[in-house]
Design a protein around this motif. Structure first.
Motif, short mmCIF file in Angstrom:
data_model
loop_
_atom_site.label_atom_id
_atom_site.label_comp_id
_atom_site.label_asym_id
_atom_site.label_seq_id
_atom_site.Cartn_x
_atom_site.Cartn_y
_atom_site.Cartn_z
N GLY A 46 -74.76 -22.09 -4.86
CA GLY A 46 -74.98 -22.99 -5.98
C GLY A 46 -76.30 -22.81 -6.70
O GLY A 46 -76.65 -23.60 -7.58
N LYS A 47 -77.06 -21.77 -6.34
CA LYS A 47 -78.38 -21.56 -6.95
C LYS A 47 -78.28 -21.29 -8.45
O LYS A 47 -79.08 -21.80 -9.23
N ALA A 48 -77.31 -20.48 -8.85
CA ALA A 48 -77.16 -20.16 -10.28
C ALA A 48 -76.74 -21.40 -11.06
O ALA A 48 -77.22 -21.62 -12.17
N ASN A 49 -75.86 -22.22 -10.50
CA ASN A 49 -75.45 -23.46 -11.18
C ASN A 49 -76.63 -24.40 -11.35
O ASN A 49 -76.83 -24.99 -12.42
N ALA A 50 -77.43 -24.55 -10.31
CA ALA A 50 -78.61 -25.42 -10.39
C ALA A 50 -79.60 -24.89 -11.42
O ALA A 50 -80.18 -25.65 -12.20
N CYS A 51 -79.79 -23.58 -11.43
CA CYS A 51 -80.71 -22.95 -12.37
C CYS A 51 -80.20 -23.13 -13.80
O CYS A 51 -80.98 -23.42 -14.71
N LEU A 52 -78.90 -22.98 -14.00
CA LEU A 52 -78.30 -23.17 -15.32
C LEU A 52 -78.52 -24.59 -15.82
O LEU A 52 -78.96 -24.80 -16.96
N CYS A 53 -78.25 -25.57 -14.98
CA CYS A 53 -78.42 -26.97 -15.37
C CYS A 53 -79.89 -27.29 -15.66
O CYS A 53 -80.20 -27.98 -16.63
N GLU A 54 -80.79 -26.75 -14.85
CA GLU A 54 -82.22 -26.98 -15.07
C GLU A 54 -82.68 -26.32 -16.37
O GLU A 54 -83.43 -26.91 -17.15
N PHE A 55 -82.21 -25.10 -16.63
CA PHE A 55 -82.56 -24.40 -17.86
C PHE A 55 -82.08 -25.18 -19.08
O PHE A 55 -82.82 -25.36 -20.05
N LEU A 56 -80.84 -25.66 -19.04
CA LEU A 56 -80.31 -26.44 -20.17
C LEU A 56 -81.10 -27.74 -20.35
O LEU A 56 -81.39 -28.14 -21.48
N SER A 57 -81.44 -28.37 -19.26
CA SER A 57 -82.23 -29.59 -19.31
C SER A 57 -83.57 -29.34 -20.00
O SER A 57 -83.97 -30.09 -20.90
N GLU A 58 -84.27 -28.30 -19.60
CA GLU A 58 -85.56 -27.96 -20.19
C GLU A 58 -85.41 -27.56 -21.66
O GLU A 58 -86.21 -27.95 -22.50
N THR A 59 -84.40 -26.78 -21.96
CA THR A 59 -84.19 -26.27 -23.31
C THR A 59 -83.85 -27.40 -24.28
O THR A 59 -84.34 -27.42 -25.42
N LEU A 60 -83.02 -28.33 -23.84
CA LEU A 60 -82.60 -29.43 -24.70
C LEU A 60 -83.56 -30.62 -24.66
O LEU A 60 -83.48 -31.51 -25.50
N GLY A 61 -84.43 -30.64 -23.66
CA GLY A 61 -85.38 -31.75 -23.54
C GLY A 61 -84.75 -33.01 -22.98
O GLY A 61 -85.21 -34.12 -23.26
N CYS A 62 -83.73 -32.85 -22.16
CA CYS A 62 -83.08 -34.02 -21.56
C CYS A 62 -83.35 -34.04 -20.05
O CYS A 62 -83.84 -33.06 -19.49
N ALA A 63 -83.04 -35.14 -19.43
CA ALA A 63 -83.23 -35.27 -17.98
C ALA A 63 -82.21 -34.39 -17.25
O ALA A 63 -81.10 -34.18 -17.73
N LYS A 64 -82.61 -33.89 -16.08
CA LYS A 64 -81.71 -33.05 -15.28
C LYS A 64 -80.41 -33.78 -14.96
O LYS A 64 -79.34 -33.18 -14.95
N ARG A 65 -80.50 -35.09 -14.73
CA ARG A 65 -79.31 -35.86 -14.38
C ARG A 65 -78.31 -35.96 -15.54
O ARG A 65 -77.15 -36.28 -15.33
N ASP A 66 -78.77 -35.66 -16.76
CA ASP A 66 -77.91 -35.72 -17.94
C ASP A 66 -77.08 -34.45 -18.14
O ASP A 66 -76.19 -34.42 -18.99
N VAL A 67 -77.38 -33.40 -17.39
CA VAL A 67 -76.63 -32.14 -17.49
C VAL A 67 -75.68 -32.08 -16.29
O VAL A 67 -76.12 -31.96 -15.15
N VAL A 68 -74.38 -32.16 -16.57
CA VAL A 68 -73.39 -32.26 -15.50
C VAL A 68 -72.42 -31.07 -15.57
O VAL A 68 -71.83 -30.80 -16.62
N LEU A 69 -72.27 -30.38 -14.46
CA LEU A 69 -71.30 -29.30 -14.35
C LEU A 69 -69.93 -29.91 -14.05
O LEU A 69 -69.72 -30.48 -12.98
N LEU A 70 -69.03 -29.85 -15.02
CA LEU A 70 -67.70 -30.45 -14.84
C LEU A 70 -66.70 -29.49 -14.23
O LEU A 70 -65.83 -29.90 -13.46
N LYS A 71 -66.79 -28.23 -14.60
CA LYS A 71 -65.77 -27.27 -14.20
C LYS A 71 -66.40 -25.88 -14.09
O LYS A 71 -67.28 -25.54 -14.87
N GLY A 72 -65.94 -25.10 -13.12
CA GLY A 72 -66.39 -23.71 -13.00
C GLY A 72 -67.48 -23.48 -11.99
O GLY A 72 -68.29 -22.57 -12.15
#
Length: 98
Positions: A46-72
């Protein structure tokens, strides 16, 4: 509206194609109705998924909890959910790659 994301109420769902094991985290293109993102982390435990969510969070300026992996979880093709409040930022970021 773009085919790689949809807005329903207060939620944006983004179709992503992830490329783990890259030299740096970056949004590279929009291809085949997916936002293509290169991720540094390896696709293990799950390292890549966590990294993806963290990257999106930082890029969009939102909280990590706001980025949710629904599928895949175990696929390169993923569906990520973020609050609709970040639509302008998402559009701004992706306009420069087209």
């Amino acid at each position: 509206m773009q085919k790689w994301f949809s807005v329903t109420g207060e939620i944006i769902r983004i179709a992503i194609k992830a490329f783990p094991g890259a030299s740096k985290n970056e949004i590279t293109s929009i291809r085949d109705n997916h936002l293509c993102i290169r991720i540094v982390a390896a696709p293990e435990d799950g390292k890549a998924n966590a990294c993806l969510c963290e990257f999106l969070s930082e890029t969009l300026g939102c909280a990590k909890r706001d980025v949710v992996l629904l599928k895949g979880e175990k696929s390169r093709k993923k569906i990520i959910e973020i609050p609709a409040a970040y639509l302008d930022k998402l559009t701004e970021i992706t306009c420069s790659i087209n």
